[in-house]
Enzyme design. Structure first.
Site, PDB file in Angstrom:
ATOM      1  N   ARG A  11      -5.274   0.960  44.567  1.00 61.82           N
ATOM      2  CA  ARG A  11      -6.459   0.108  44.745  1.00 61.82           C
ATOM      3  C   ARG A  11      -6.051  -1.252  45.308  1.00 61.82           C
ATOM      4  O   ARG A  11      -5.023  -1.803  44.904  1.00 61.82           O
ATOM      5  CB  ARG A  11      -7.163  -0.101  43.407  1.00 61.82           C
ATOM      6  CG  ARG A  11      -8.002   1.073  42.986  1.00 61.82           C
ATOM      7  CD  ARG A  11      -8.589   0.850  41.614  1.00 61.82           C
ATOM      8  NE  ARG A  11      -8.090   1.822  40.668  1.00 61.82           N
ATOM      9  CZ  ARG A  11      -8.199   1.718  39.348  1.00 61.82           C
ATOM     10  NH1 ARG A  11      -8.791   0.671  38.813  1.00 61.82           N
ATOM     11  NH2 ARG A  11      -7.715   2.653  38.567  1.00 61.82           N
ATOM     12  N   HIS A  31     -10.280  -2.018  30.717  1.00 60.02           N
ATOM     13  CA  HIS A  31      -9.070  -1.952  29.867  1.00 60.02           C
ATOM     14  C   HIS A  31      -9.252  -2.774  28.580  1.00 60.02           C
ATOM     15  O   HIS A  31      -8.272  -3.184  27.971  1.00 60.02           O
ATOM     16  CB  HIS A  31      -7.811  -2.499  30.577  1.00 60.02           C
ATOM     17  CG  HIS A  31      -7.370  -1.720  31.774  1.00 60.02           C
ATOM     18  ND1 HIS A  31      -6.917  -2.331  32.917  1.00 60.02           N
ATOM     19  CD2 HIS A  31      -7.292  -0.397  32.008  1.00 60.02           C
ATOM     20  CE1 HIS A  31      -6.570  -1.419  33.809  1.00 60.02           C
ATOM     21  NE2 HIS A  31      -6.800  -0.229  33.279  1.00 60.02           N
ATOM     22  N   ARG A  82     -13.983   7.399  24.035  1.00 63.89           N
ATOM     23  CA  ARG A  82     -13.781   6.292  24.967  1.00 63.89           C
ATOM     24  C   ARG A  82     -14.898   6.350  26.010  1.00 63.89           C
ATOM     25  O   ARG A  82     -15.146   7.405  26.607  1.00 63.89           O
ATOM     26  CB  ARG A  82     -12.440   6.433  25.667  1.00 63.89           C
ATOM     27  CG  ARG A  82     -12.237   5.344  26.681  1.00 63.89           C
ATOM     28  CD  ARG A  82     -11.133   5.645  27.625  1.00 63.89           C
ATOM     29  NE  ARG A  82     -10.993   4.558  28.575  1.00 63.89           N
ATOM     30  CZ  ARG A  82     -10.566   4.717  29.813  1.00 63.89           C
ATOM     31  NH1 ARG A  82     -10.230   5.902  30.249  1.00 63.89           N
ATOM     32  NH2 ARG A  82     -10.464   3.694  30.604  1.00 63.89           N
TER      33      ARG A  82
END
Ligand code: AMP
Length: 397
Positions: free
Chosen positions: A241, A180, A91
């Protein structure tokens, strides 16, 4: 073929070994505290008892060496020998504009990854460390990079260009990238598969709601807009966040509070979101309990969070003219009926009608809309590792 999927963070390494003949997970685990005192591996081989290895690990190479060791361990392992690993899928958070799909890792790719460090200074370096460690320990095994940003490279310019001087896009590549992507892609494809439809015929909005959260508009299988931007700070309010805020708040606070750039950055990334509003927790389980007990700020945090999801869903409905499928995934999306209900309430005008009984599901695939006239609302657990393994297989086959 057996594929090892690796996801490296700054002090962590998640891995899964997947047998692609039936896409079954042979083993998986998590290494924590790499380079810090108290490093350990929690390893699970399917059908065997969990093993915890506590040993100093100075770097990702040492961690990976121990992971490979436990994978071939006679008692706890899943493999006879490392040669059984046909490929490794990594990833990688940021592919910039260089990668619109997964790639076999070679010298040119490594150069591009290094070039993109400035776009993701926190995430790309550990991803690169993981790749370097693998190259040293498994020099003959092909490796593939799967990017969080790649799925969003189909977003048109009118949705990725920021309204700031264009020269900053040309000079620094400041634009929306989105993140994502592997998760949004997986759940959109899975939604179409479950419904027995071609993804090309569907307008899907996917809500990846976890510690980090983002919403994506997927038209005919292609991402056309997403809520995260140049960095994963834009968009929804998240655990810690801020998501979207008026940019003028930043110079205002720097002036009034004498905050430095680093302090502001830390505040927006680590002290904001639902933690900042509630003053209580970034974990939605804690907030739901507190809200239930009457804590007003916990209630407010959940309302701000869900209102913002709602706004993005509605904006994407407007961009695509209609929503056929609304998908909830990731920690909150898969598990919290409360949040799913709060998001859907008030979206009846967009033909989104949730069934409160069907909605009482946790962590498994389900269709939760009220009636056939409604847009399909689905819960789909994400599976980024499987998506990475599929891309890896496709490229090395
Ligand atoms: P993720 O980043 O996808 O691993 O999601 C982690 C987040 O999911 C946690 O911080 C929790 O806020 C949330 N979560 C997990 N389980 C539940 C649950 N049962 N109800 C509400 N939120 C949950």
């Amino acid at each position: 073929m057996k594929i090892l999927v690796i996801n490296c963070g700054s002090s962590s390494l998640k891995y899964q070994l997947i047998d692609m003949t039936d896409e079954g997970v042979l083993a998986k685990g998590l290494v924590e505290r790499i380079g810090i005192e108290g490093a350990r591996i929690k390893h699970d081989t399917t059908g065997k008892e969990r093993v915890v290895i506590e040993e100093p690990m100075n770097d990702h190479k040492k961690a990976l060496e121990l992971v490979l060791g436990v994978l071939v361990d006679k008692e706890h392992g899943a493999l006879e020998s490392m040669d059984e690993i046909g490929a490794v899928g990594h990833r990688v958070v940021h592919g910039g504009e260089d990668f619109a799909s997964s790639v076999i890792i070679n010298e040119a790719v490594m150069n591009a990854l290094n070039k993109n460090i400035e776009l993701a200074p926190l995430h790309n370096p550990p991803n690169i460390m993981g790749i370097e460690a693998c190259k040293e320990l498994m020099p003959n095994t092909p490796m593939v990079g799967v990017f969080d940003t790649a799925f969003h490279q189909t977003i048109p310019a009118e949705n990725y260009i920021y309204p700031i001087p264009y020269e900053f896009y040309e000079k620094y590549k400041i634009r929306r990238y989105g993140f994502h992507g592997t998760s949004h892609k997986y759940v959109s494809l899975r939604a179409a598969e479950i419904l027995g439809r071609d993804v090309k015929d569907l307008n899907i909005v996917t809500c990846h709601l976890g510690n980090g959260s983002s919403v994506t508009a997927i038209e005919g299988g292609k991402s056309i807009d997403t809520s995260m931007g140049f960095t994963p700070l834009e968009g929804l309010a998240m655990g810690t966040r801020s998501g979207d805020i008026d940019p003028a708040i930043i110079p205002f606070l720097m002036d009034k509070e004498g905050m430095t750039f680093d302090e502001v950055n830390n505040m927006l990334n680590k002290k904001s979101g639902v933690l900042g509003i509630s003053g209580l927790s970034s974990d939605f389980r804690d907030l739901e309990i507190a809200a239930e007990e009457g804590n007003e700020r916990a209630k407010l945090a959940l309302q701000v969070f869900t209102n913002r999801v709602k706004k993005y869903v509605a904006a994407y409905a407007a961009q695509m003219c209609r929503i056929d499928v609304l998908v909830f995934t990731a920690g909150i999306g898969e598990n919290s009926d409360v949040i799913r209900k709060m998001v859907c309430e008030g979206l009846e005008c967009l033909n989104i009608r949730i069934d409160n009984e069907l909605n009482k599901v946790r962590g498994k695939e389900a269709v939760i809309n009220k009636d056939l006239a409604s847009a399909t609302i689905m819960v789909i657990p994400t599976n980024e590792e499987l998506m990475i393994a599929r891309d890896t297989l496709e490229l090395v086959k």
